[in-house]
Design a protein around this motif. Structure first.
Motif, PDB file in Angstrom:
ATOM      1  N   GLN A 308       0.933  -1.386  -0.253  1.00  0.00           N
ATOM      2  CA  GLN A 308       0.123  -0.041   0.232  1.00  0.00           C
ATOM      3  C   GLN A 308       0.688   1.309   0.007  1.00  0.00           C
ATOM      4  OE1 GLN A 308      -3.963  -0.031   2.151  1.00  0.00           O
ATOM      5  NE2 GLN A 308      -3.250  -1.839   2.830  1.00  0.00           N
ATOM      6  N   LEU A 309       1.868   1.319   0.937  1.00  0.00           N
ATOM      7  CA  LEU A 309       2.696   2.281   1.045  1.00  0.00           C
ATOM      8  C   LEU A 309       3.849   2.515  -0.072  1.00  0.00           C
ATOM      9  CD1 LEU A 309       2.903   3.206   4.810  1.00  0.00           C
ATOM     10  CD2 LEU A 309       1.316   4.312   3.144  1.00  0.00           C
ATOM     11  N   GLY A 310       4.397   1.198  -0.490  1.00  0.00           N
ATOM     12  CA  GLY A 310       5.448   1.369  -1.428  1.00  0.00           C
ATOM     13  C   GLY A 310       4.763   1.203  -2.852  1.00  0.00           C
ATOM     14  N   VAL A 439      15.968   0.314   8.023  1.00  0.00           N
ATOM     15  CA  VAL A 439      16.446   0.587   6.751  1.00  0.00           C
ATOM     16  C   VAL A 439      15.951   1.286   5.534  1.00  0.00           C
ATOM     17  CG1 VAL A 439      17.957  -1.637   7.061  1.00  0.00           C
ATOM     18  CG2 VAL A 439      15.853  -1.735   5.822  1.00  0.00           C
ATOM     19  N   LEU A 440      14.512   1.617   6.000  1.00  0.00           N
ATOM     20  CA  LEU A 440      13.663   2.414   5.173  1.00  0.00           C
ATOM     21  C   LEU A 440      14.291   3.784   4.981  1.00  0.00           C
ATOM     22  CD1 LEU A 440      11.017   2.637   3.579  1.00  0.00           C
ATOM     23  CD2 LEU A 440      10.153   3.500   5.664  1.00  0.00           C
ATOM     24  N   VAL A 445      11.544   8.552   0.671  1.00  0.00           N
ATOM     25  CA  VAL A 445      10.212   8.502   0.873  1.00  0.00           C
ATOM     26  C   VAL A 445       9.874  10.174   0.572  1.00  0.00           C
ATOM     27  CG1 VAL A 445       8.106   8.265   2.370  1.00  0.00           C
ATOM     28  CG2 VAL A 445       9.982   6.518   2.076  1.00  0.00           C
ATOM     29  N   ALA A 446      10.422  10.811   1.263  1.00  0.00           N
ATOM     30  CA  ALA A 446      10.018  12.317   1.368  1.00  0.00           C
ATOM     31  C   ALA A 446      10.386  13.143  -0.032  1.00  0.00           C
ATOM     32  CB  ALA A 446      10.835  13.058   2.440  1.00  0.00           C
ATOM     33  N   GLN A 447      11.392  12.519  -0.652  1.00  0.00           N
ATOM     34  CA  GLN A 447      11.530  12.993  -2.251  1.00  0.00           C
ATOM     35  C   GLN A 447      10.473  12.068  -3.060  1.00  0.00           C
ATOM     36  OE1 GLN A 447      15.721  12.557  -2.522  1.00  0.00           O
ATOM     37  NE2 GLN A 447      15.996  14.242  -1.271  1.00  0.00           N
ATOM     38  N   HIS A 448       9.552  11.630  -2.943  1.00  0.00           N
ATOM     39  CA  HIS A 448       8.769  10.886  -3.788  1.00  0.00           C
ATOM     40  C   HIS A 448       9.202   9.680  -4.404  1.00  0.00           C
ATOM     41  CE1 HIS A 448       5.813  14.445  -2.758  1.00  0.00           C
ATOM     42  NE2 HIS A 448       6.810  15.113  -3.440  1.00  0.00           N
ATOM     43  N   HIS A 449      10.264   9.045  -3.754  1.00  0.00           N
ATOM     44  CA  HIS A 449      10.542   7.842  -4.164  1.00  0.00           C
ATOM     45  C   HIS A 449      10.235   6.726  -3.139  1.00  0.00           C
ATOM     46  CE1 HIS A 449      12.834  10.059  -7.246  1.00  0.00           C
ATOM     47  NE2 HIS A 449      13.405  10.804  -6.201  1.00  0.00           N
ATOM     48  N   ALA A 450       8.763   6.749  -2.684  1.00  0.00           N
ATOM     49  CA  ALA A 450       8.576   5.796  -1.810  1.00  0.00           C
ATOM     50  C   ALA A 450       8.948   4.217  -2.243  1.00  0.00           C
ATOM     51  CB  ALA A 450       7.139   6.138  -1.275  1.00  0.00           C
ATOM     52  N   GLY A 451       8.306   4.147  -3.621  1.00  0.00           N
ATOM     53  CA  GLY A 451       8.162   2.690  -4.141  1.00  0.00           C
ATOM     54  C   GLY A 451       9.397   2.176  -4.058  1.00  0.00           C
TER      55      GLY A 451
END
Length: 509
Positions: A308-310, A439-440, A445-451
């Motif tokens: 869901q988040l990734g 390790v996340l 994630v903040a730079q919109h590279h969450a996947g």
């Protein structure tokens, strides 16, 4: 825990109808409890978004429930034996229903965690009474049919929980977002209370063990000293107090063991029957239960977050993706108990561990190979392989673990197995901090590279799952080659024919 009934065999006619209605009530309670565990995982991302829950709070939403449930299981069973199974069951159902309402209206993440802890404690009162009520209500020749129904309920709960959670979250009923996953328990719980008061007969154990509240406090305190810094430590930069607290938990557990020995000498009613651990296969089996619970605790949490988040999938898409896994578990569980274990013994469980590890490694490869474009149908193969492996383990594990436990301790052994399953799950959820969140790449994630960030963390966590499953496989070599529950023969003694009592299944959570 003791399940000796004091009621007479059920009568025909009206009494016969009453006991089947009583069965419907306790089975509904079991289903509600089982669904409530699986239904929450799928809603985690929605909870995070709606009330601003941190990742550690998300862990505590499931970890707090598991810890409270585990800490109260044995004591809950003994309360039923002493004060009446019907009374304690209805008290637990009342608490579970109230806690569900509090979960559904919580506007603060910490209040949600507190309500989940209350819900787990209430479940610890309710769940142990279920099989005891069945034992007291139905004659021995009918229990096999009844326990078969419970098996179907367990399978139905495993399959329907994630889907129901996905639908309720996706539909956003009345603009309530994720809250209906808890509020749906209210009408069910209220109906169960009304019908339970009317149709469930009261029963007690003639010689119930005494309560061991000091043991509960020591065991729970030791676990909190270990799990709290493990879960919160990452957000605080792994401070010194956290390491000292985890080290101190060892001393608390040592005090727990010493007190249990004292309690055994004093009145013979400790929380944990330490003499069980003198049976090598049982001690190893408890290790299997804990390690297996750890692996499951890690997997189910990081799997949901990854999808869901990734990958950005909706709750419904993520929930439907898990169907092959649930089908694999259900099919393999039935085959393992009926066909495979009687012939191959512990090799079936070992094959299950190998299958799960193979599925994990295949999942890691697929995640890397297909990247963020991976589709649900591409996940089906590793999920089926993992589900089959889990089914080969969970169904026959309890009977295999207690195969060489003396018959007079089989109730205590079953209660301890239930407890350690939940403790393992709680520890696994705590380890998600190290296996996944540590390790996340939060900057990515903040730079919109969450996947990419979540995919990398998912693969790292899955290697942890594979490593824990390797420990499970190693411990399985100490289990009896052939499970024959109730034999109670020494490990090195020749087996002798015995009359086996009717065994009741241990409700898996």
């Amino acid at each position: 825990m003791t399940t000796t009934a004091t009621t007479d065999p059920p009568l025909e006619g009206a009494a016969d109808r009453r006991r089947w209605l009583a069965l419907a009530v306790v089975m509904t309670a079991s289903f509600m409890d089982l669904v409530d565990v699986t239904i929450v995982n799928i809603a985690m991302p929605s909870i995070k978004k709606d009330i601003g829950a941190s990742f550690s709070v998300l862990q505590w939403i499931t970890e707090g429930y598991a810890l409270a449930f585990a800490a109260g299981l044995i004591t809950g069973g003994r309360l039923g034996d002493i004060y009446g199974r019907r009374r304690v069951f209805l008290l637990g159902m009342s608490g579970f229903t109230l806690a569900s309402m509090l979960c559904g209206i919580a506007g603060d993440p910490h209040l949600l965690v507190a309500a989940r802890v209350l819900q787990g404690g209430a479940a610890a009162l309710m769940v142990p009474q279920v099989l005891a009520i069945v034992h007291a209500t139905f004659p021995a020749h009918e229990r096999g049919k009844v326990f078969g129904m419970f098996g179907a309920i367990v399978g139905l709960g495993a399959v329907s929980g994630p889907i129901l959670g996905a639908l309720l979250t996706q539909w956003n009923l009345f603009g309530l977002e994720w809250r209906p996953i808890f509020l749906v328990n209210l009408p069910v719980g209220i109906a169960g209370l009304i019908l339970g008061r009317k149709y469930i007969s009261e029963s007690r154990a003639p010689q119930a063990l005494k309560l061991d509240l000091v043991g509960v406090v020591l065991a729970t305190g030791g676990l909190l000293m270990f799990l709290y810094p493990l879960t919160q430590g990452r957000e605080h930069g792994w401070p010194l107090w956290g390491h000292l607290c985890m080290a101190g938990s060892v001393l608390v557990f040592a005090a727990f063991v010493a007190y249990e020995r004292h309690k055994t000498r004093k009145d013979g009613s400790p929380l944990v029957e330490l003499s069980l651990f003198k049976v090598k296969s049982f001690a190893a089996g408890i290790g299997v239960e804990v390690a297996f619970g750890i692996a499951c605790g890690i997997f189910f949490m990081i799997w949901t977050l990854y999808m869901q988040l990734g990958l950005g999938w909706s709750p419904l898409r993520a929930g439907l993706t898990g169907i092959p896994f649930s089908i694999g578990v259900s099919v393999a569980a039935g085959i393992s108990v009926q066909k495979l274990v009687p012939r191959f013994g512990r090799k079936v469980l070992q094959a299950g561990a190998v299958s799960m590890m193979a599925g994990v490694v295949l999942y890691i490869w697929e995640s890397r190979h297909f990247g963020n474009g991976i589709q649900p149908w591409q996940m089906a193969l590793p999920l089926i392989v993992m589900g089959v492996g889990m089914g080969l383990i969970v169904a026959p594990l309890t009977e295999t673990v207690i195969a060489r436990v003396p018959l007079e301790h089989s109730g205590s052994a079953s209660g301890l197995i239930n407890t350690t399953q939940q403790l393992g799950n709680a520890v696994g959820l705590g380890l998600v901090s190290v296996a996944f969140f540590d390790v996340l790449d939060e900057q990515a994630v903040a730079q919109h590279h969450a996947g990419q960030a979540f995919a990398d963390a998912f693969r790292h966590g899955m290697w942890w799952v594979a490593a824990v499953l390797a420990v499970v496989l190693a411990l399985m070599f100490a289990l009896p080659r052939k499970a024959a529950a109730g034999t109670a023969a020494p490990e090195d003694a020749p087996a002798e024919p015995v009359q086996e009592p009717a065994q009741e299944p241990v409700a898996a959570h």
